[in-house]
Design a protein around this motif. Sequence first.
Motif, PDB file in Angstrom:
ATOM      1  N   GLN A  82       0.837  -1.198   0.000  1.00 43.48           N
ATOM      2  CA  GLN A  82       0.000   0.000   0.000  1.00 43.48           C
ATOM      3  C   GLN A  82       0.872   1.247   0.000  1.00 43.48           C
ATOM      4  N   VAL A  83       0.474   2.227  -0.809  1.00 46.13           N
ATOM      5  CA  VAL A  83       1.262   3.443  -0.996  1.00 46.13           C
ATOM      6  C   VAL A  83       0.638   4.606  -0.229  1.00 46.13           C
ATOM      7  N   LYS A  84       1.465   5.342   0.490  1.00 44.70           N
ATOM      8  CA  LYS A  84       1.000   6.527   1.203  1.00 44.70           C
ATOM      9  C   LYS A  84       0.574   7.593   0.204  1.00 44.70           C
TER      10      LYS A  84
ATOM     11  N   GLN B 216      11.478   7.477  -5.167  1.00 47.04           N
ATOM     12  CA  GLN B 216      11.004   6.698  -4.030  1.00 47.04           C
ATOM     13  C   GLN B 216       9.596   7.107  -3.663  1.00 47.04           C
ATOM     14  N   LEU B 217       8.800   6.113  -3.286  1.00 43.74           N
ATOM     15  CA  LEU B 217       7.489   6.348  -2.716  1.00 43.74           C
ATOM     16  C   LEU B 217       7.546   6.054  -1.223  1.00 43.74           C
ATOM     17  N   THR B 218       6.439   6.276  -0.540  1.00 47.81           N
ATOM     18  CA  THR B 218       6.364   5.985   0.889  1.00 47.81           C
ATOM     19  C   THR B 218       5.339   4.880   1.109  1.00 47.81           C
ATOM     20  N   PRO B 219       5.784   3.688   1.449  1.00 49.91           N
ATOM     21  CA  PRO B 219       4.824   2.605   1.653  1.00 49.91           C
ATOM     22  C   PRO B 219       4.225   2.643   3.057  1.00 49.91           C
ATOM     23  N   THR B 220       2.968   2.218   3.173  1.00 50.64           N
ATOM     24  CA  THR B 220       2.336   2.060   4.479  1.00 50.64           C
ATOM     25  C   THR B 220       2.127   0.584   4.822  1.00 50.64           C
ATOM     26  N   VAL B 221       2.046  -0.255   3.808  1.00 49.81           N
ATOM     27  CA  VAL B 221       2.042  -1.710   3.972  1.00 49.81           C
ATOM     28  C   VAL B 221       3.041  -2.261   2.969  1.00 49.81           C
ATOM     29  N   VAL B 222       3.975  -3.094   3.431  1.00 46.01           N
ATOM     30  CA  VAL B 222       5.078  -3.548   2.576  1.00 46.01           C
ATOM     31  C   VAL B 222       5.007  -5.061   2.378  1.00 46.01           C
TER      32      VAL B 222
END
Length: 527
Positions: free
Chosen positions: A202-204, A214-220
């Motif tokens: 999941q992506v922030k 780079q993206l910021t993940p919330t679920v990896v």
Amino acid sequence: MKSTARTNFGTTKKLIPKPVWAIGCAIGQPLHIVALACSASGISKQFEYNLKKMKINYTIKAVSTVISFAAIFVSVPASMLFADVKLPDIFASGMVLQRDLPLPIWGIADPQEKITVSVGAQVRTTEAGADGRWQVKFDPFKLGKPTTLVIKGKNEIVLDNVLIGDVWLCSGQSNMQWAMNSHPDSKADVPSVNNSNIRLFQVKRETAASPQDQLTPTVVWKAANPESVGNFSSIGYYFGEKLNLELGVPIGLIDSSWGGSRIEPWTSVEGFRSVPSLANLADIKLPQKTGNDKPTAIYNKMIHPMIPLAIRGAIWYQGESNLSDGMQYAEKMKALINSWRKVFDNGELGFYYVQLAPFRYGKTDSTNLPKMWEAQAAVEKQVAQTGMVVINDIGNIKDIHPQHKKVVAGRLAAQALNKTYGKKDIACESPKFAKLTIDDGAAILDFTDVKEFKTRDDKSPDWFEIAGDDSKYHKAVAVIVDKTKIKLTSEEVKNPIHVRFAWDQIAEPNLQNESGLQLGAFRTDTK
């Protein structure tokens, strides 16, 4: 150095001399870049450090030093200043790698650093470029046991429990974002979710003025279970669950969605340039702090960092925020699809989407939504390897976020199973208007994708209207003829010319084909 987790390059303010800190802040640059640039250029020798009574005093010998430092710093690309091999955040232990397609792996390292990448028995070697970027590409993988992805340079990164399967991007606005825990019907399913062959990423929700690495993940890349799935897209999860059940292969789901977003922010510059009527949107310059309503702003931070990840396809549920676009929305969808197929390097990327549900939008023109339906329906006719699902039977005209997300996801999965995976025995198409014939004061309608019409309430077909040469529409009496045709008549219209169906934002018609798939709105008069 060996790492089994995602490796992020970090710095600490405590290790940076105050003049360096000041310069970095003044020119808006990260501290680790300032420090490395100092070291690389020898400017650090221009600072005198005197330790007295546990305090540090610094003296800059000349203003010219600062000026030369800034000049040297600005000329050094950030990607050149990473000492360790680093991967994008989309790569992590537990991930799913796409089967049956060439598989790119990429990252950054020191310029000219030798890089070795292995996935199972396949090994690739390369050298980082002058900008520190590197990429290797593997031959397509088949299904197999969980494997390990290893990247070696000056350091080593090990990603384990990696599956080979199919990866799908789940995107759009709030109805795609709507989480499993957000509705009673889907929330009831959460405790029973337990499938290690479905992996969630999941992506922030963030924007950027320019494409980011780079993206910021919330679920990896978590296995689907009650903890990981609760805040995940319900349509995304149910879609993946259906594919996994039907195909028996691992499914990776990437939830990159944002409630209230328009379509333009999800599209790349290249996508806008591919559609002449939208080319001007490619030239819009965004401010550094940009909202989620600006062209490319969401793409830059929530899609671009993933490319060129190998993926099988995408599902899309969006349009409420573009309600007044009319047929222009079809052009915007083409730009989006072109955009994603180009950046993910997959000209056959499956793209399956949801036609909006009926909803009372208040004081707006009640035909705005039918015009949006018309635009959405046009896309699957004009763009290959796409498909639209009609949901005018499972909406809620008082709720813009209707329940029954599992049904919506099931229809999307049917599109993918039939068209991407070739399972032609799985019905996926709603009936579509094909031809109008006038016969002795009656309008006779022919359709495709139907073997036998029926109504879900066992009543006569509803929401049909006909008009004569005065273009005034009147409710029509509709009768099913020869299983696949509809005959329309009206006492008010003796010589019909035009027909329209479900042409109102609150239309919830009852006509469907033998597979229970609804007929969508249409009109023969496009004025």
